[in-house]
Scaffold this motif. Structure first.
Motif, short mmCIF file in Angstrom:
data_model
loop_
_atom_site.label_atom_id
_atom_site.label_comp_id
_atom_site.label_asym_id
_atom_site.label_seq_id
_atom_site.Cartn_x
_atom_site.Cartn_y
_atom_site.Cartn_z
N GLU A 226 -26.86 -45.24 -40.70
CA GLU A 226 -26.36 -43.96 -40.19
C GLU A 226 -25.60 -44.16 -38.88
O GLU A 226 -24.54 -43.57 -38.66
CB GLU A 226 -27.54 -43.00 -39.99
CG GLU A 226 -27.17 -41.62 -39.46
CD GLU A 226 -26.57 -40.71 -40.52
OE1 GLU A 226 -26.32 -39.54 -40.20
OE2 GLU A 226 -26.34 -41.16 -41.66
N GLY A 227 -26.13 -45.04 -38.02
CA GLY A 227 -25.44 -45.34 -36.77
C GLY A 227 -24.12 -46.06 -37.01
O GLY A 227 -23.12 -45.78 -36.34
N ALA A 228 -24.12 -46.99 -37.96
CA ALA A 228 -22.89 -47.72 -38.28
C ALA A 228 -21.83 -46.79 -38.87
O ALA A 228 -20.64 -46.90 -38.56
CB ALA A 228 -23.20 -48.86 -39.23
N ARG A 229 -22.27 -45.89 -39.73
CA ARG A 229 -21.34 -44.91 -40.30
C ARG A 229 -20.72 -44.05 -39.22
O ARG A 229 -19.51 -43.83 -39.20
CB ARG A 229 -22.09 -44.04 -41.32
CG ARG A 229 -21.23 -42.94 -41.94
CD ARG A 229 -22.07 -41.80 -42.48
NE ARG A 229 -22.89 -41.17 -41.47
CZ ARG A 229 -22.44 -40.31 -40.56
NH1 ARG A 229 -21.14 -40.00 -40.52
NH2 ARG A 229 -23.25 -39.78 -39.67
N ALA A 230 -21.58 -43.57 -38.31
CA ALA A 230 -21.08 -42.71 -37.24
C ALA A 230 -20.10 -43.44 -36.32
O ALA A 230 -19.22 -42.81 -35.74
CB ALA A 230 -22.27 -42.16 -36.42
N ARG A 231 -20.25 -44.74 -36.20
CA ARG A 231 -19.36 -45.54 -35.37
C ARG A 231 -18.09 -46.00 -36.10
O ARG A 231 -17.23 -46.63 -35.52
CB ARG A 231 -20.10 -46.77 -34.84
CG ARG A 231 -20.91 -46.51 -33.57
CD ARG A 231 -19.99 -46.32 -32.37
NE ARG A 231 -20.73 -45.99 -31.17
CZ ARG A 231 -21.15 -46.87 -30.27
NH1 ARG A 231 -20.92 -48.17 -30.47
NH2 ARG A 231 -21.81 -46.49 -29.20
N GLY A 232 -17.98 -45.66 -37.38
CA GLY A 232 -16.76 -45.96 -38.11
C GLY A 232 -16.70 -47.33 -38.73
O GLY A 232 -15.61 -47.91 -38.89
N ALA A 233 -17.84 -47.90 -39.13
CA ALA A 233 -17.84 -49.19 -39.82
C ALA A 233 -17.05 -49.08 -41.12
O ALA A 233 -17.12 -48.07 -41.83
CB ALA A 233 -19.27 -49.63 -40.11
N SER A 234 -16.30 -50.12 -41.44
CA SER A 234 -15.46 -50.09 -42.64
C SER A 234 -16.22 -50.48 -43.89
O SER A 234 -15.89 -50.05 -45.00
CB SER A 234 -14.27 -51.03 -42.47
OG SER A 234 -14.70 -52.38 -42.30
N LYS A 235 -17.24 -51.30 -43.74
CA LYS A 235 -18.05 -51.74 -44.88
C LYS A 235 -19.48 -51.89 -44.42
O LYS A 235 -19.76 -52.57 -43.43
CB LYS A 235 -17.53 -53.07 -45.43
CG LYS A 235 -18.24 -53.54 -46.73
CD LYS A 235 -17.80 -54.95 -47.11
CE LYS A 235 -16.33 -55.01 -47.49
NZ LYS A 235 -16.09 -54.37 -48.82
N ILE A 236 -20.40 -51.24 -45.13
CA ILE A 236 -21.82 -51.33 -44.82
C ILE A 236 -22.55 -51.78 -46.07
O ILE A 236 -22.62 -51.05 -47.06
CB ILE A 236 -22.39 -49.97 -44.33
CG1 ILE A 236 -21.58 -49.42 -43.16
CG2 ILE A 236 -23.85 -50.13 -43.94
CD1 ILE A 236 -21.99 -48.02 -42.72
N ILE A 237 -23.08 -52.99 -46.03
CA ILE A 237 -23.76 -53.58 -47.18
C ILE A 237 -25.27 -53.47 -46.99
O ILE A 237 -25.81 -53.92 -45.97
CB ILE A 237 -23.38 -55.06 -47.35
CG1 ILE A 237 -21.85 -55.20 -47.49
CG2 ILE A 237 -24.08 -55.68 -48.55
CD1 ILE A 237 -21.37 -56.64 -47.40
N GLY A 238 -25.95 -52.86 -47.95
CA GLY A 238 -27.39 -52.73 -47.90
C GLY A 238 -28.06 -53.75 -48.80
O GLY A 238 -27.66 -53.91 -49.96
N VAL A 239 -29.05 -54.44 -48.28
CA VAL A 239 -29.76 -55.48 -49.04
C VAL A 239 -31.23 -55.11 -49.14
O VAL A 239 -31.91 -54.94 -48.11
CB VAL A 239 -29.62 -56.87 -48.37
CG1 VAL A 239 -30.32 -57.94 -49.21
CG2 VAL A 239 -28.15 -57.21 -48.14
#
Length: 391
Positions: A226-239
């Protein structure tokens, strides 16, 4: 939030004449399963605050303490719990930043404001009130504020002890928040959400357009997302090895998912192929050394940063060779997301109120306080992120 509900509660709360008196209330004592007992809660002493808890929830740290997994940290009988919100019932001598009726959240990582760490902007540690799993009494006199009806002491937990209708905390471990803030979701800022979002914002200082890998999609891992999304990350990979977590991950911004059980190659090789050599930031939220190594190797050579969030049991050591750090990858630990609680959390709470983050996604279940054993089982079974308990 039903503001009217809280204002109505505060009106009746203000009329209660309990200041300076011992309060008898319900709390959870040790046992298999936990049992509810009447306990005595003494008035707050100098620089202490007594809080009426309205909402509390359970995280894996509570679960670990309940099981007694670390022998060095065992202290029973003990009131667990460290993620909550409530209203100040009374304050001890010297407390000036809070008063009866204020809306507050307890924090396990306190901030005295005077020690060398509190005065240094590079850290959120506190020499006097930092998190200490071995601590089970108050700082003032080395005694507890909880006791049984016959006067035997009941120990404190992580500076907070929120599995009780009333609790006493050092004022350094209590944060006053905006009266209009929804106390239901503000309870999440006591631990999980602050730990995860803060790791992305404060510790990693994640930049727009960055690539991210998150290992372990519990509440903390999803808060990182959620924090990465709010900061505008281009790719968020969940493992994660539990594919049931992927739907919730998508809701908080994770763009791609990896189940290590489905791979024929190491996870870091898969991530490297997906990201032109590795992600900018990885976050280890599982408390597993093999996972930590994969997280470290999944970052890009030259600049990759791994943030350690998982709780690792002693006496395990980092699975790294010193020479591997010469490739430019870095690793850093994070406690409470790097937030200085007293000074920075009120602003963070306002950001949440403004919709910067969607906290509702983290509350998957709600139960009355007396059903806490059901809440524990939901967490054990991997069915809940946060089960909000209403006191």
């Amino acid at each position: 939030m039903d503001v009217g509900y809280h204002k109505s509660f505060e009106s009746s709360f203000e009329s209660a004449d309990t200041t300076g008196k011992v309060i008898t209330c319900k709390a959870w004592g040790p046992g298999q399963p936990l049992v509810m007992e009447d306990v005595q809660v003494a008035p707050p002493q100098q620089m202490e605050v007594r809080v009426k808890i309205l909402f509390t929830s359970i995280c894996h740290t509570d679960l670990s303490a309940w099981k007694g997994e670390n022998e060095a940290q065992r202290a029973y009988p003990r009131i667990l719990g460290h993620e909550a919100s409530g209203i100040v019932e009374s304050v001890g001598e010297g407390v000036e930043d809070m008063k009866k009726g204020d809306h507050v959240i307890p924090i396990f990582q306190g901030q005295c404001g005077n020690c060398i760490c509190c005065r240094n902007e590079k850290t959120n540690l506190c020499q006097r009130f930092g998190v200490n799993p071995l601590k089970s009494v108050m700082v003032n006199d080395g005694k507890t504020r909880f006791s049984t009806k016959d006067g035997n002491p009941i120990f404190h937990f992580l500076n907070t002890s929120t599995f009780s209708e009333y609790t006493v905390l050092d004022s350094a471990c209590v944060v006053k928040i905006d009266f209009e803030a929804p106390l239901e979701t503000m309870s999440l800022l006591s631990c999980g959400v602050s730990t995860g979002v803060g790791a992305a914002w404060n510790v990693a200082n994640l930049q727009p357009g960055s690539t991210v890998a998150i290992f372990g999609l519990g509440a903390v891992g999803l808060a990182v997302a959620e924090g990465a999304r709010a900061r505008g990350a281009s790719k968020i990979i969940g493992v994660d090895i539990n594919p049931n977590k992927f739907a919730k991950g998508k809701a908080v911004g994770i763009t791609e998912f990896i189940n290590p059980k489905d791979l024929g190659v190491p996870v870091h090789e898969r991530i490297g192929a997906m990201t032109d050599g590795g992600v900018d930031y990885s976050f280890e939220c599982a408390g597993n050394l093999e996972v930590l190594r994969e997280a470290f190797l999944s970052t890009h050579t030259g600049w990759g940063l791994t943030v350690l969030l998982g709780i690792h049991p002693s006496p395990m050591l980092l699975p790294l060779h010193p020479m591997e750090l010469f490739n430019g990858r870095q690793i850093i630990g994070s406690i409470f997301g790097g937030f200085k609680g007293k000074t920075q959390l009120p602003k963070f709470a306002k950001q949440c109120m403004c919709g910067t983050l969607n906290l509702d996604e983290f509350i998957t279940h709600e139960l009355p306080f007396e059903k806490i054993n059901e809440a524990f089982q939901l967490l054990i079974d991997g069915k809940s992120l946060r089960c909000l308990l209403h006191l």
